[in-house]
Design a protein around this motif. Structure first.
Motif, PDB file in Angstrom:
ATOM      1  N   LEU A  77      59.615  44.559 -24.118  1.00 57.32           N
ATOM      2  CA  LEU A  77      58.558  43.559 -23.951  1.00 57.32           C
ATOM      3  C   LEU A  77      59.109  42.304 -23.283  1.00 57.32           C
ATOM      4  CD1 LEU A  77      56.571  43.914 -27.290  1.00 57.32           C
ATOM      5  CD2 LEU A  77      55.951  44.697 -25.012  1.00 57.32           C
ATOM      6  N   LEU A  78      60.303  41.874 -23.725  1.00 60.52           N
ATOM      7  CA  LEU A  78      60.919  40.692 -23.116  1.00 60.52           C
ATOM      8  C   LEU A  78      61.209  40.929 -21.631  1.00 60.52           C
ATOM      9  CD1 LEU A  78      63.412  39.457 -25.855  1.00 60.52           C
ATOM     10  CD2 LEU A  78      61.301  38.386 -25.085  1.00 60.52           C
ATOM     11  N   LEU A  79      61.695  42.148 -21.333  1.00 60.32           N
ATOM     12  CA  LEU A  79      61.991  42.477 -19.931  1.00 60.32           C
ATOM     13  C   LEU A  79      60.735  42.433 -19.085  1.00 60.32           C
ATOM     14  CD1 LEU A  79      64.462  45.481 -20.134  1.00 60.32           C
ATOM     15  CD2 LEU A  79      64.911  43.225 -19.237  1.00 60.32           C
ATOM     16  N   MET A  80      59.633  42.943 -19.639  1.00 56.76           N
ATOM     17  CA  MET A  80      58.365  42.934 -18.905  1.00 56.76           C
ATOM     18  C   MET A  80      57.957  41.491 -18.613  1.00 56.76           C
ATOM     19  SD  MET A  80      56.367  46.055 -19.182  1.00 56.76           S
ATOM     20  CE  MET A  80      56.901  47.674 -19.608  1.00 56.76           C
ATOM     21  N   LEU A  81      58.106  40.643 -19.627  1.00 58.22           N
ATOM     22  CA  LEU A  81      57.793  39.228 -19.464  1.00 58.22           C
ATOM     23  C   LEU A  81      58.649  38.642 -18.347  1.00 58.22           C
ATOM     24  CD1 LEU A  81      55.738  37.907 -21.353  1.00 58.22           C
ATOM     25  CD2 LEU A  81      57.630  36.724 -22.442  1.00 58.22           C
ATOM     26  N   PHE A  82      59.948  38.946 -18.411  1.00 56.82           N
ATOM     27  CA  PHE A  82      60.912  38.458 -17.430  1.00 56.82           C
ATOM     28  C   PHE A  82      60.519  38.918 -16.031  1.00 56.82           C
ATOM     29  CE2 PHE A  82      64.878  39.365 -15.072  1.00 56.82           C
ATOM     30  CZ  PHE A  82      65.419  38.099 -15.037  1.00 56.82           C
ATOM     31  N   ALA A  83      60.137  40.205 -15.927  1.00 55.92           N
ATOM     32  CA  ALA A  83      59.909  40.781 -14.604  1.00 55.92           C
ATOM     33  C   ALA A  83      58.539  40.428 -14.038  1.00 55.92           C
ATOM     34  CB  ALA A  83      60.071  42.300 -14.672  1.00 55.92           C
ATOM     35  N   PHE A  84      57.526  40.321 -14.904  1.00 56.17           N
ATOM     36  CA  PHE A  84      56.175  40.153 -14.368  1.00 56.17           C
ATOM     37  C   PHE A  84      55.699  38.702 -14.408  1.00 56.17           C
ATOM     38  CE2 PHE A  84      56.442  44.633 -15.397  1.00 56.17           C
ATOM     39  CZ  PHE A  84      55.960  45.181 -14.226  1.00 56.17           C
ATOM     40  N   VAL A  85      56.172  37.925 -15.374  1.00 55.33           N
ATOM     41  CA  VAL A  85      55.767  36.522 -15.448  1.00 55.33           C
ATOM     42  C   VAL A  85      56.814  35.639 -14.770  1.00 55.33           C
ATOM     43  CG1 VAL A  85      55.102  34.645 -16.983  1.00 55.33           C
ATOM     44  CG2 VAL A  85      54.534  36.994 -17.585  1.00 55.33           C
ATOM     45  N   GLY A  86      58.096  36.039 -14.915  1.00 54.98           N
ATOM     46  CA  GLY A  86      59.196  35.251 -14.374  1.00 54.98           C
ATOM     47  C   GLY A  86      59.026  34.790 -12.931  1.00 54.98           C
ATOM     48  N   PRO A  87      58.655  35.697 -12.007  1.00 55.43           N
ATOM     49  CA  PRO A  87      58.549  35.286 -10.606  1.00 55.43           C
ATOM     50  C   PRO A  87      57.604  34.109 -10.366  1.00 55.43           C
ATOM     51  CG  PRO A  87      58.543  37.650 -10.749  1.00 55.43           C
ATOM     52  CD  PRO A  87      58.518  37.154 -12.162  1.00 55.43           C
ATOM     53  N   TYR A  88      56.601  33.908 -11.275  1.00 54.18           N
ATOM     54  CA  TYR A  88      55.697  32.773 -11.086  1.00 54.18           C
ATOM     55  C   TYR A  88      56.344  31.465 -11.509  1.00 54.18           C
ATOM     56  CZ  TYR A  88      52.213  36.364 -10.492  1.00 54.18           C
ATOM     57  OH  TYR A  88      51.524  37.452 -10.029  1.00 54.18           O
ATOM     58  N   LEU A  89      57.440  31.551 -12.268  1.00 51.89           N
ATOM     59  CA  LEU A  89      58.028  30.342 -12.826  1.00 51.89           C
ATOM     60  C   LEU A  89      59.192  29.811 -12.004  1.00 51.89           C
ATOM     61  CD1 LEU A  89      58.043  31.370 -16.600  1.00 51.89           C
ATOM     62  CD2 LEU A  89      56.311  30.101 -15.331  1.00 51.89           C
ATOM     63  N   THR A  90      59.690  30.614 -11.037  1.00 53.51           N
ATOM     64  CA  THR A  90      60.820  30.098 -10.272  1.00 53.51           C
ATOM     65  C   THR A  90      60.307  29.449  -8.990  1.00 53.51           C
ATOM     66  OG1 THR A  90      61.182  32.041  -8.927  1.00 53.51           O
ATOM     67  CG2 THR A  90      62.273  32.000 -11.053  1.00 53.51           C
ATOM     68  N   PRO A  91      61.030  28.423  -8.516  1.00 50.60           N
ATOM     69  CA  PRO A  91      60.612  27.755  -7.273  1.00 50.60           C
ATOM     70  C   PRO A  91      60.927  28.598  -6.040  1.00 50.60           C
ATOM     71  CG  PRO A  91      62.601  26.743  -8.132  1.00 50.60           C
ATOM     72  CD  PRO A  91      62.169  27.749  -9.144  1.00 50.60           C
ATOM     73  N   TYR A  92      61.689  29.676  -6.195  1.00 53.09           N
ATOM     74  CA  TYR A  92      62.102  30.464  -5.033  1.00 53.09           C
ATOM     75  C   TYR A  92      61.318  31.754  -4.949  1.00 53.09           C
ATOM     76  CZ  TYR A  92      66.062  27.464  -6.094  1.00 53.09           C
ATOM     77  OH  TYR A  92      66.842  26.405  -6.399  1.00 53.09           O
TER      78      TYR A  92
END
Lengths: 305, 388
Positions: free
Chosen positions: B54-69
């Motif tokens: 679940l954490l990995l999914m969060l990292f992979a699917f939500v993460g990209p919206y949170l980085t400036p790059y």
């Protein structure tokens, strides 16, 4: 039993034929044909090339010509290296790969069997937990990760072992460990569970009751039967070593067949890919056949119907 | 040994009606799903695996919206910057010297500020002069490692360590943020694995189901085909399929899902074969259900346990295979990242930048562990009989 062997031989040839046909169809369904380059060749040149390699013949004729070549152990010319035959790649690379594979296989057996036996005999103790942890790690970590970590620590940090090549015996250490890691773990697990199963059998209790020493019980009575599943898995293990060698040979810059194969894939050298695929597949299927026959010899209970 | 049993006359009296309640089952009855969940969540390794996924999914699917790059944002000035930088302190200004002799001004909080412009190079003395706000900053590369010189011409040591807060996991050879690429890579790898597994599961269920349900010569022929396919070294064929198709997301899914359904087909066939002689199947036949209703509504749902377990175990092998293909150079096309291609890209620079290989490798291992543990837990939970 002879009927079974005959049936297996027929099946093996059928499988080989299907593999060759499939590979042929795959390689001839490439969009654009083998001479499509970034810089387009003039149509005349393509036509001449097609004529030279008989690619303008109808497909069935091409296929039977290719089969004829295969029977005479000729895999045809390479399309990318002018003047080189696919056979040359195999003659260059296969002995190197085979030597590495054989050493790895011996290493796998020497490491996995004692580990599995230890884990089974010390079931539930720390030795068991240790072996099982190691086995879980080995099954889950991809070989290229193991290989690169080994290089980083043993070659770059400690500077003990060479990073590439097989010039001395030292060069073999890291590739063999990286290549064998998965199979060692898998076979150690298998050995453990199968020995545990056998040790519960009645005939082991009988042997104990007779006052046989524990050492002899394990070696004479238990191991013989416990080894059978391990032998079954040897065929697929050889397959794993071969495909694993693509990665390992690339990382350690070993001039084996795996490197040639990966290079041909990158270069889209169609005849080379086709030839080597067929070679690999044939080798594997023959290996599986040999293991099956061996299996028949060692286990008298099996009478294939 | 002998002990007298004393029976009082009261023991022969009828019991109170209240005592009926003793027979009552007080705990609530659990459904099958609750039962499975109970067994699954009480196995620590399986539960931890699920949590990690679940954490990995969060990292992979939500993460990209949170980085400036983005996965392809390149800043060539900031290439190959590690997560933990050894910096030189010059009058309270921090400078990081890259492997190709560039000097980067680093803020005190670890932010990368700017690459200094080059003024001139003294090739005889092996000194490059950089401009820092109008001041000359000499960098000597006569001796390794290169060092900034102070005004007396002494080599300044790189004795400060600062965490890189602009790029938490550092950058790759093209100056792309490794953390962002790791997120995209994990996302691609997970999507590829999940879709491939789903397709394999569907093909395997239909093929195996039909084979077992039809029985007889149809079954023999269909299983003979499966036997032949399973002796063929599949890795080679995945590579072949990748060669004849163009690199990319879709081809890798097609390649992975066209060959791995064989295991699933065997599992399903075995299950259906043992189920199809059950009374409920005869009952369904008696009331006139059609063949497909019996197969898809009655038989397959009953075989769902082993099917799910096999599918969960297929996910890590799909990830493994995707990483393998990426590693030998026929995976997702650049500049998109997958875990395998990230490992492949970083292997050349292993000696100087080991962190570039370390993070994607670690990610692959974590995913493999998590799915394996969930698969194990699911097997034990769905079918306690299977437990070894």
């Amino acid at each position: 039993m002879y009927r079974y062997i005959l049936k297996r031989i027929v099946m093996t040839f059928l499988t080989l034929f299907i593999i060759i046909l499939l590979t042929f169809i795959f390689m001839h369904s490439v969009p654009g044909g083998p001479f499509t380059r970034e810089k387009e060749l003039p149509p005349k040149v393509v036509e001449a090339l097609n004529k030279k390699y008989h690619l303008d013949d109808p497909y069935p004729k091409q296929f039977f010509d290719y089969l004829k070549g295969l029977v005479q152990l000729d895999l045809g010319p390479s399309f990318k290296y002018i003047g080189k035959d696919v056979n040359d790649f195999i003659i260059d690379g296969f002995p190197v790969s085979a030597k590495l594979g054989l050493i790895t296989l011996v290493f796998i057996l020497l490491a996995a069997l004692p580990l599995g036996i230890l884990a089974a005999l010390k079931n539930g103790k720390w030795q068991d937990a240790f072996v099982m942890t190691l086995a879980t790690l080995g099954v889950t970590i991809p070989s290229f990760v193991i290989a690169t970590m080994l290089i980083y620590f043993f070659s770059y940090r400690l500077e003990l072992l060479p990073t590439f090549g097989l010039d001395s015996w030292k060069g073999y250490i890291l590739p063999v460990i990286a290549l064998g890691g998965y199979s060692i773990s898998f076979i150690a697990r298998l050995m453990r569970s199968s020995l545990l199963e056998v040790m519960k059998q009645d005939y082991i209790r009988t042997a104990r009751m007779k006052g046989q020493t524990e050492f002899k019980i394990v070696t004479y009575h238990a191991l013989r039967n416990a080894l059978i599943p391990v032998i079954t898995i040897l065929g697929p293990t050889v397959a794993g070593l071969l495909t694993g060698s693509f990665v390992i040979e690339k990382i350690f810059a070993i001039p084996g067949m795996g490197v040639h194969f990966v290079e041909s894939v990158a270069q889209r050298d169609y005849t080379a890919i086709m030839g080597m695929t067929i070679f690999y597949a044939t080798f594997l299927i023959v290996m599986i056949f040999v293991v099956d026959m061996f299996y028949l010899l060692i286990d008298p209970r099996i009478k294939y119907e | 040994m002998s002990k007298e049993i004393i029976v009082s006359p009261a023991d022969w009296e009828p019991l109170d009606i209240e005592n009926d309640l003793r027979e009552k089952i007080w705990s609530t009855q659990r459904t099958f799903a609750e039962d499975v969940w109970f067994r699954f969540s009480h196995k620590k390794s399986a539960f931890a695996g699920l949590l990690i996924i679940l954490l990995l999914m969060l990292f992979a699917f939500v993460g990209p919206y949170l980085t400036p790059y983005s996965f392809d944002t390149q800043t060539l000035d900031f290439s190959n910057i590690p997560p933990l930088m050894e910096v030189t302190n010059v009058d309270d200004n921090l400078f990081y010297i890259t492997a190709n002799l560039k000097v980067i001004h680093v803020g005190n909080n670890g932010k990368l500020l700017a690459a200094l412009p080059k003024l001139k190079e003294d090739t005889a003395q092996k000194i490059i002069y950089y401009d820092f706000n109008g001041r000359e900053l000499p960098l000597s590369y006569q001796k390794k490692p290169a060092a900034i010189l102070n005004h007396e011409g002494k080599r300044l040591r790189r004795d400060n360590k600062v965490w890189n807060t602009s790029y938490w996991l550092g950058t790759d050879g093209l100056g792309r943020d490794l953390l962002t690429r790791l997120m995209y890579g994990t996302k691609i790898s997970l999507i590829v694995a999940l879709i491939a597994t789903f397709v394999n599961m569907t093909i395997g269920m239909i093929y195996g189901g039909i084979s077992a349900f039809a029985g007889g010569s149809v079954d023999t022929v269909m299983m003979r085909i499966v036997d032949i396919i399973s002796t063929v070294p599949l890795t080679l064929y995945v590579i072949l399929i990748m060669v004849i198709m163009t690199d990319g997301f879709l081809s890798i899914i097609i390649a992975l899902s066209s060959v791995y359904w064989v295991t699933m087909a065997r599992v399903v066939r075995g299950q259906i074969y043992s189920l199809k002689e059950n009374e409920f199947v005869y009952a369904a036949k008696t009331i006139g259900s059609s063949q497909s209703t019996i197969l898809f509504r009655h038989l397959l749902p009953n075989a769902m346990g082993p099917i799910l377990v096999t599918a969960t175990m297929m996910i890590p092998s799909a990830i493994f295979m995707e990483a393998f293909l990426g590693f030998i150079g026929i995976g997702i096309a650049a500049p998109m990242a997958s875990l395998g291609t990230m490992c492949n890209d970083s292997i050349q620079a292993l000696r100087s930048n080991p962190y570039q290989l370390f993070f994607p490798s670690l990610m692959i291992c974590i995913i493999m562990f998590a799915f394996n543990y969930v698969g194990d837990g699911l097997r034990d939970a769905l079918d306690p009989k299977l437990k070894k």
